[in-house]
Enzyme design. Structure first.
Site, PDB file in Angstrom:
ATOM      1  N   SER A 113       0.833  -1.207   0.000  1.00  0.00           N
ATOM      2  CA  SER A 113       0.000   0.000   0.000  1.00  0.00           C
ATOM      3  C   SER A 113       0.869   1.260   0.000  1.00  0.00           C
ATOM      4  O   SER A 113       0.446   2.317  -0.443  1.00  0.00           O
ATOM      5  CB  SER A 113      -0.916  -0.003   1.225  1.00  0.00           C
ATOM      6  OG  SER A 113      -1.848  -1.071   1.155  1.00  0.00           O
TER       7      SER A 113
ATOM      8  N   TYR B  46       1.725   9.428  -9.403  1.00  0.00           N
ATOM      9  CA  TYR B  46       0.420  10.061  -9.578  1.00  0.00           C
ATOM     10  C   TYR B  46      -0.455   9.251 -10.532  1.00  0.00           C
ATOM     11  O   TYR B  46      -1.677   9.163 -10.349  1.00  0.00           O
ATOM     12  CB  TYR B  46       0.621  11.492 -10.081  1.00  0.00           C
ATOM     13  CG  TYR B  46       1.543  12.269  -9.167  1.00  0.00           C
ATOM     14  CD1 TYR B  46       1.088  12.741  -7.932  1.00  0.00           C
ATOM     15  CD2 TYR B  46       2.882  12.470  -9.509  1.00  0.00           C
ATOM     16  CE1 TYR B  46       1.947  13.412  -7.078  1.00  0.00           C
ATOM     17  CE2 TYR B  46       3.740  13.135  -8.654  1.00  0.00           C
ATOM     18  CZ  TYR B  46       3.273  13.613  -7.442  1.00  0.00           C
ATOM     19  OH  TYR B  46       4.119  14.260  -6.582  1.00  0.00           O
TER      20      TYR B  46
ATOM     21  N   GLU C 144      -9.380   1.014  -9.429  1.00  0.00           N
ATOM     22  CA  GLU C 144      -9.209  -0.332  -8.877  1.00  0.00           C
ATOM     23  C   GLU C 144     -10.050  -0.508  -7.617  1.00  0.00           C
ATOM     24  O   GLU C 144     -10.681  -1.553  -7.399  1.00  0.00           O
ATOM     25  CB  GLU C 144      -7.734  -0.588  -8.564  1.00  0.00           C
ATOM     26  CG  GLU C 144      -7.474  -1.961  -7.955  1.00  0.00           C
ATOM     27  CD  GLU C 144      -5.991  -2.251  -7.763  1.00  0.00           C
ATOM     28  OE1 GLU C 144      -5.680  -3.257  -7.108  1.00  0.00           O
ATOM     29  OE2 GLU C 144      -5.158  -1.474  -8.261  1.00  0.00           O
TER      30      GLU C 144
ATOM     31  N   GLY D 188     -22.542 -26.964   8.530  1.00  0.00           N
ATOM     32  CA  GLY D 188     -21.371 -27.764   8.156  1.00  0.00           C
ATOM     33  C   GLY D 188     -21.145 -27.807   6.662  1.00  0.00           C
ATOM     34  O   GLY D 188     -19.999 -27.884   6.201  1.00  0.00           O
TER      35      GLY D 188
END
Length: 386
Positions: A140, A242, A251, A349
């Site tokens: 990030s 940028y 995104e 389950g």
């Protein structure tokens, strides 16, 4: 199968409604019957990209003169939402990384020659795109990348590595971020380059075996004396950070759309299950606690969908939406975890058995709070703009 649908908002025009219908039909008739084999193989056949490209779905945001559809952000939302309804997150990620997160860099910043060279083949699905930003110590934190590009008499020489690259093994067109000004600090001095498959300096170090998104290929790449020509530079030198941040907004919007598609499909699958499953003399659906839980999850899904659509509309209106799209990425992708875990709980389950759609969807969903900007980073982006 129980169908779970929201009313279409009026902001969707006839083109967008047609896109939704066509993508959904393709997902149900073509992708779903084959996707389990793709999941087992850990890759999507190139023919699938070509078939999807022939229908026009891989270039909807790109210029018409280069083979695209010339549509806006809403088309990306519809694509991400409908692809994710296939229940195979890796399929949705591979297609959208190609169409919206890698090739989009060329569509927005490439020269006429670059667009002419790469976009028609990319829009047709003949060439597959990958975007290479993340490094071992820079996810990030894009400003922390260490890959270097040095100008030479022949063009540029790039050295470094990239990791967690979707379409990294089987890609053809790589958009690579590298630092071109070693003296620049932080976000400055980063540039983007177009690198083609087959360059001897571009090496796939390994293909990752992942917790989820198993149908898509994810690679670690080594850039070892990678020589590229001068015209491989994409956009202006030093403006790469940028460009990356701008593409991140799309995104993150697509991540929100993919989350909405998964939530809606998860609720649909769970409705079908609880109406059939008998317990204590009646179906689970007849239990108020079950109905209330699903009603709550559906309400949260509707709120998330409204956020995503509103943000797409703002992008198409040319507004600055860094704050809003960061909210979408944080809130919607975290809400996805709650919704799908709630759906799995109601499956009992059965939901824990490998190979069932809801089990796979829960695994696939986890990456969406990490990739494209972790939730914590997104909340800081919001806070900085308060």
């Amino acid at each position: 199968m129980t169908e779970f649908e929201f009313n279409e908002p009026e902001l969707l025009d006839d083109d967008m409604r047609m896109v939704r219908a066509q993508v959904r039909r393709y997902v149900e008739e073509v992708i779903v019957p084959q996707a389990d084999a793709w999941e087992q193989a850990g890759e999507i056949p190139r023919k699938a990209f070509r078939d999807f490209g022939e229908l026009g779905f891989l270039g909807m945001r790109h210029p018409v003169e280069y083979g695209g559809g010339g549509l806006g952000a809403m088309s990306s939302v519809i694509l991400g939402e409908e692809l994710s309804r296939c229940t195979f997150g890796g399929v949705a990620s591979a297609f959208t990384v190609h169409s919206d997160m890698s090739i989009g860099h060329i569509a927005h910043r490439g020269t006429h020659e670059q667009k002419q060279r790469y976009l028609p083949a990319a829009c047709a699905g003949e060439k597959i795109g990958a975007v290479c930003v993340t490094e071992a110590h820079a996810g990030s934190d894009v400003a922390g990348i260490k890959t270097r590009a040095v100008r030479t008499a022949e063009g540029w020489l790039i050295n470094g590595s990239k990791t967690y690259i979707t379409n990294g093994v089987y890609g053809d067109i790589y958009i690579i971020a590298a630092r071109t000004d070693p003296a620049a600090k932080g976000s400055r001095g980063i540039s983007l380059f177009i690198v083609e498959k087959g360059n001897p300096g571009l090496k796939v170090a390994r293909k990752f075996d992942k917790h989820g998104w198993r149908a898509s290929d994810t690679a670690e790449l080594f850039l070892d004396e990678l020589q590229v020509p001068e015209d491989a530079l994409l956009g202006e030198e030093g403006k790469g950070f940028y460009y990356i941040m701008s593409t991140f907004q799309n995104e993150r919007l697509v991540a929100g759309a993919m989350s909405v598609g998964q939530m809606a499909k998860g609720i649909e699958l769970t409705l079908d299950y609880v109406k059939q499953r008998q317990a204590f003399g009646k179906s689970l659906w007849e239990q108020p606690v079950v109905r209330n839980k699903l009603a709550w999850l559906a309400s949260k899904t509707f709120a998330c969908r409204t956020m995503v659509y509103s943000c797409a509309q703002m992008i198409d209106e040319g507004k600055d939406i860094v704050r809003e799209v960061s909210m979408v990425k944080a809130f919607v992708c975290e809400s996805l975890q709650e919704v799908l875990h709630g759906c799995l709980q109601l499956h009992g389950g059965t939901g824990y058995i490998t190979g069932t759609p809801i089990e796979r969807m829960v695994r696939d969903a986890r990456i969406l709070t990490i990739g494209g900007g972790a939730t914590e980073v997104m909340l800081e982006e919001v806070a900085k703009r308060m």
